[in-house]
Design an enzyme around this catalytic site. Structure first.
Site, PDB file in Angstrom:
ATOM      1  N   GLY A  36      40.872  12.476 -27.747  1.00 44.90           N
ATOM      2  CA  GLY A  36      40.572  11.156 -27.887  1.00 44.90           C
ATOM      3  C   GLY A  36      40.443  10.171 -28.197  1.00 44.90           C
ATOM      4  CG  HIS A  37      37.115  11.481 -31.461  1.00 47.36           C
ATOM      5  ND1 HIS A  37      37.313  12.992 -30.479  1.00 47.36           N
ATOM      6  CD2 HIS A  37      36.566  10.593 -31.160  1.00 47.36           C
ATOM      7  CE1 HIS A  37      35.495  12.528 -30.310  1.00 47.36           C
ATOM      8  NE2 HIS A  37      35.234  11.232 -29.942  1.00 47.36           N
TER       9      HIS A  37
END
Ligand code: AMP
Length: 280
Positions: A36-37
Site C-alpha cells: 500500500g505504501h
C-alpha cells in the site's frame, strides 16, 4: 538512496535539488511498510524528479499507549523496500528531532473530526495535523501522497492544505488489498493466525452493504444488517459502521449520486483496531 535523521541534513539535500529545478513528491508514513505504501511511492516517482518518504511513528496522534508501544518498527526492512522501489530519500527522525519541546498548538477540524476516527480517538487528528504540517514545512513538496485507506485523514489534510495555504498538490491513491480483500495495514502484522483468517470479513461486509445500498435498501436497515454480521463473529468488536457523505463525512440517511457516498468501518480483532472504507 539517502537516509536522513536530521531536519538540517534533509533540508540541505533538498535545497540542492531545488536549485536544479527538481520537483519533490512526499509520502508521509509511520513505517512497517507494505505494498500500500509502495503504491504511493510508485505514484510519486511517476510524477516527480525526487521522491521523499518519511518514516515517523508520531506519538502525538496515538491516544492509546499500548497501540503506540506495539506499533511495528522495521526501519531496516522499510529502507530496503523503499530503495528497491526507487525512492530518492528517506526522512526518519527521532521523536526529539521532531519535538524538541512539547507543542501546545491545537488544531481543531470541527465537524470533520467529530465523527468516526476523531470521535473514537480524541486528539488523533490534532496530532496528524501538526505532524503533517511540520513535514510539509520541512520537505516543501510539490506533491504529497495519501491513501484512501485513511479516508477521514484525507479529508482532514485537504482542509489543512486549503486553510493554511500549503503550496502543494494532494494526490489520493486507491486502497491496496490482499488477495482476500483485507486492506493492507501495518497493524495486520499484529494479528494472530486466527484473527488474520477472520479479518477479510471486514471488506466482505463493506461490499455487501455497498451492494444493498446500490440496490436501494434503506441506510438504517443496511447498517443494522452489517452490525449484526460483525456481532455474530465473536472475535470482532465493532467500533463504528457509518454511511457518510464522502466530503463532509457526516452521516447520511439516503445515498447520493455516484461517487459521493462512503461506508467507513472500524473494528477490533483482539487488541488490534482495523479500519477500512469503500467510496461509491
Ligand atoms: P501509515 O504508515 O499507516 O500512516 O500510512 C501512510 C500512508 O499510506 C497513508 O497515506 C495511508 O493512507 C497510506 N496507506 C496505508 N495503507 C494503505 C493501503 N492499503 N493502500 C493504500 N494506501 C495505504
Amino acid at each position: 538512496m539517502e537516509v536522513f535523521t536530521s531536519i538540517k541534513g534533509l533540508r540541505n539535500f533538498l535545497d540542492q535539488q531545488l536549485s536544479q529545478q527538481k520537483t519533490i513528491g512526499l509520502i508521509p508514513t509511520m513505517g512497517a511498510l507494505h505494498e500500500g505504501h509502495i503504491s504511493l511511492v510508485d505514484a510519486s516517482i511517476k510524477q516527480n524528479d525526487i521522491t521523499v518518504a518519511s518514516i515517523f511513528v508520531n506519538p502525538t496522534q496515538f491516544n492509546n499507549p499500548e497501540d503506540l508501544l506495539k506499533y511495528p518498527r522495521t526501519l531496516e526492512a522499510d529502507c530496503a523496500m523503499l530503495e528497491q522501489a526507487g525512492c530518492t530519500a528517506v526522512f526518519a527522525p527521532s521523536v526529539e528531532e521532531m519535538y524538541p519541546e512539547k507543542s501546545s498548538l491545537v488544531i481543531n477540524f470541527g465537524p470533520l473530526e467529530s465523527v468516526m476516527e476523531g470521535a473514537s480517538r480524541p486528539g488523533h487528528f490534532n496530532g496528524v495535523g501538526i505532524v503533517v504540517s511540520k513535514l510539509f514545512h520541512i520537505v516543501s513538496p510539490h506533491r504529497a501522497y495519501f491513501g484512501q485507506k485513511d479516508l477521514q485523514q484525507v479529508s482532514i489534510i485537504k482542509r489543512l492544505v486549503a486553510d493554511l495555504a500549503f503550496n502543494l498538490e494532494l494526490i489520493v491513491c486507491p486502497t491496496i488489498r490482499e488477495t482476500d480483500g483485507l486492506a493492507m495495514s501495518s497493524r495486520n502484522r499484529r494479528l494472530n493466525d486466527a484473527e488474520r483468517a477472520i479479518a477479510p470479513h471486514i471488506y466482505r461486509i463493506l461490499e455487501e452493504a455497498k451492494s444493498s445500498l446500490e440496490a436501494g435498501k434503506d441506510v438504517k436497515q443496511v447498517i443494522a444488517t452489517a452490525t449484526h454480521a460483525f456481532n455474530i463473529i465473536p472475535e470482532f468488536k465493532l467500533d463504528y459502521f457509518e454511511v457518510a457523505d464522502v466530503k463532509t463525512l457526516q452521516p447520511i440517511s439516503a445515498i447520493g449520486t455516484a461517487g459521493t457516498n462512503a461506508i467507513c468501518v472500524a473494528a477490533f480483532l483482539g487488541p488490534v483496531r482495523l479500519i477500512d472504507n469503500v467510496v461509491f
